[in-house]
Design a protein around this motif. Structure first.
Motif, PDB file in Angstrom:
ATOM      1  N   PHE A 134       7.169 -49.074   9.226  1.00 58.37           N
ATOM      2  CA  PHE A 134       7.132 -50.453   8.755  1.00 58.37           C
ATOM      3  C   PHE A 134       6.841 -50.474   7.252  1.00 58.37           C
ATOM      4  O   PHE A 134       5.684 -50.555   6.824  1.00 58.37           O
ATOM      5  N   ASP A 136       6.999 -52.660   5.001  1.00 62.37           N
ATOM      6  CA  ASP A 136       6.267 -53.795   4.432  1.00 62.37           C
ATOM      7  C   ASP A 136       4.777 -53.499   4.330  1.00 62.37           C
ATOM      8  O   ASP A 136       4.113 -53.940   3.378  1.00 62.37           O
ATOM      9  N   ARG A 139       4.312 -51.338   1.252  1.00 65.95           N
ATOM     10  CA  ARG A 139       4.462 -52.142   0.036  1.00 65.95           C
ATOM     11  C   ARG A 139       3.212 -52.996  -0.189  1.00 65.95           C
ATOM     12  O   ARG A 139       2.736 -53.147  -1.321  1.00 65.95           O
ATOM     13  N   ALA A 140       2.657 -53.545   0.899  1.00 67.17           N
ATOM     14  CA  ALA A 140       1.430 -54.343   0.773  1.00 67.17           C
ATOM     15  C   ALA A 140       0.266 -53.484   0.301  1.00 67.17           C
ATOM     16  O   ALA A 140      -0.562 -53.935  -0.507  1.00 67.17           O
ATOM     17  N   GLN A 143       0.739 -52.944  -3.370  1.00 61.01           N
ATOM     18  CA  GLN A 143       0.402 -54.171  -4.084  1.00 61.01           C
ATOM     19  C   GLN A 143      -1.112 -54.366  -4.167  1.00 61.01           C
ATOM     20  O   GLN A 143      -1.631 -54.916  -5.140  1.00 61.01           O
ATOM     21  N   ARG A 171       8.428 -43.402   2.224  1.00 57.11           N
ATOM     22  CA  ARG A 171       7.264 -44.235   1.907  1.00 57.11           C
ATOM     23  C   ARG A 171       6.637 -43.805   0.575  1.00 57.11           C
ATOM     24  O   ARG A 171       6.171 -44.648  -0.192  1.00 57.11           O
ATOM     25  N   GLU A 174       9.082 -45.121  -2.211  1.00 56.80           N
ATOM     26  CA  GLU A 174       9.061 -46.574  -2.330  1.00 56.80           C
ATOM     27  C   GLU A 174       7.782 -47.079  -2.980  1.00 56.80           C
ATOM     28  O   GLU A 174       7.814 -48.005  -3.806  1.00 56.80           O
ATOM     29  N   THR A 175       6.655 -46.491  -2.603  1.00 60.77           N
ATOM     30  CA  THR A 175       5.367 -46.979  -3.101  1.00 60.77           C
ATOM     31  C   THR A 175       4.914 -46.267  -4.364  1.00 60.77           C
ATOM     32  O   THR A 175       3.983 -46.723  -5.019  1.00 60.77           O
ATOM     33  N   ASN A 241      10.955 -55.578  -8.474  1.00 59.79           N
ATOM     34  CA  ASN A 241      11.261 -56.073  -7.134  1.00 59.79           C
ATOM     35  C   ASN A 241      11.373 -57.599  -7.133  1.00 59.79           C
ATOM     36  O   ASN A 241      10.457 -58.306  -7.573  1.00 59.79           O
ATOM     37  N   SER A 244       9.958 -61.428  -2.057  1.00 58.40           N
ATOM     38  CA  SER A 244       8.596 -61.895  -1.832  1.00 58.40           C
ATOM     39  C   SER A 244       7.727 -60.771  -1.295  1.00 58.40           C
ATOM     40  O   SER A 244       8.201 -59.867  -0.603  1.00 58.40           O
ATOM     41  N   LEU A 245       6.448 -60.869  -1.604  1.00 59.30           N
ATOM     42  CA  LEU A 245       5.516 -59.882  -1.096  1.00 59.30           C
ATOM     43  C   LEU A 245       5.331 -60.057   0.404  1.00 59.30           C
ATOM     44  O   LEU A 245       5.360 -61.179   0.922  1.00 59.30           O
ATOM     45  N   PRO A 246       5.120 -58.958   1.157  1.00 62.73           N
ATOM     46  CA  PRO A 246       4.929 -59.054   2.603  1.00 62.73           C
ATOM     47  C   PRO A 246       3.627 -59.766   2.956  1.00 62.73           C
ATOM     48  O   PRO A 246       2.631 -59.665   2.234  1.00 62.73           O
TER      49      PRO A 246
END
Length: 254
Positions: A134, A136, A139-140, A143, A171, A174-175, A241, A244-246
């Protein structure tokens, strides 16, 4: 890499580090209430004994509804709890192996919070096993400031062979975080369950720094936050990006 006297060490254990292999319902017999349970105390004592920061895989903690949380703790070298995290995503999946039908939600209750913890190594984001699918969540965590993300896991042999490495590297890319993944390996419960293993340390560029393809053991690497900042500066994907943020949603009802 030998230990340097006085140098801090972070140890990451796999999912279900103290209890694994039988029916998931056996977790209920060992679940304590709250954050002061026998299993938690034993893990805290190990951190003190070995003078390490310890990410303690997962242990069962009563949720109050007849199930348990699959909770990971992060201890400092004095045995103090710096943070904890309850596995968000539960493995209710059919797999072509000896177990065939996995239904974690029968025993486990999904968590309801993210966790990013300040440590001397950097800001550490916590996740567990099936969470890896997952993006998202990751990413959270990025963030929220994560620089290192932990993935204690017990991937099945079938799903691990297909997806474990590519998901970990994705992962990390991406992060732009270091990803530290400690995984169960081998046959459990008299051969009724088999896990993939391949514990790995992946850098923010997606390169495998260290891995243990099979067998039990340990691996080690020194993380370089200057290199992390360099990668993020040269390729500022978080700023580019446009989505919207997750947002963390309540768990679906089963």
């Amino acid at each position: 890499m030998p230990r340097i006297p006085g140098e801090l060490q972070l140890v990451v254990l796999p999912e279900c580090a103290l209890l694994f292999g039988g029916h998931e319902g056996e977790q209920l017999a060992y679940a304590g209430n709250g954050d002061d349970t026998p299993l938690q105390q034993q893990l805290s004592a190990l951190a003190v004994q070995h003078q390490v920061y310890l990410a303690a895989g997962t242990i069962p903690v009563a949720s109050g509804d007849g199930r348990v949380y699959s909770r990971t703790y992060l201890f400092d070298d004095k045995g103090r709890v710096l943070g904890n995290y309850d596995k968000l995503h539960l493995f209710d999946v059919d797999v072509s192996d000896n177990t065939r039908h996995y239904r974690e939600s029968d025993t486990f209750c999904p968590g309801n919070h993210l966790s990013v913890v300040d440590t001397p190594f950097g800001r550490i984001g916590l996740s567990v096993c099936y969470d890896l699918r997952f993006p998202d969540l990751y990413r959270a965590l990025r963030q929220a400031g994560a620089q290192i993300i932990l993935v204690p896991a017990a991937f099945t042999q079938v799903t691990g062979a297909a997806h474990w490495e590519v998901l970990l590297r994705a992962r990390a890319i991406e992060t732009q975080c270091y990803v530290l993944a400690a995984a169960q390996w081998g046959c459990h419960n008299q051969g009724g369950r088999e896990t993939w293993g391949q514990s790995m340390i992946v850098d923010p560029w997606g390169q495998i720094m260290e891995q243990l393809p099979e067998g039990t053991g340990w691996l080690q690497a020194r993380l370089d936050l200057d290199e992390l900042h360099k990668i993020r500066s040269h390729m500022p994907v978080a700023q580019h990006n446009r989505f919207s943020l997750p947002v963390l949603l309540p768990p679906a009802k089963h």
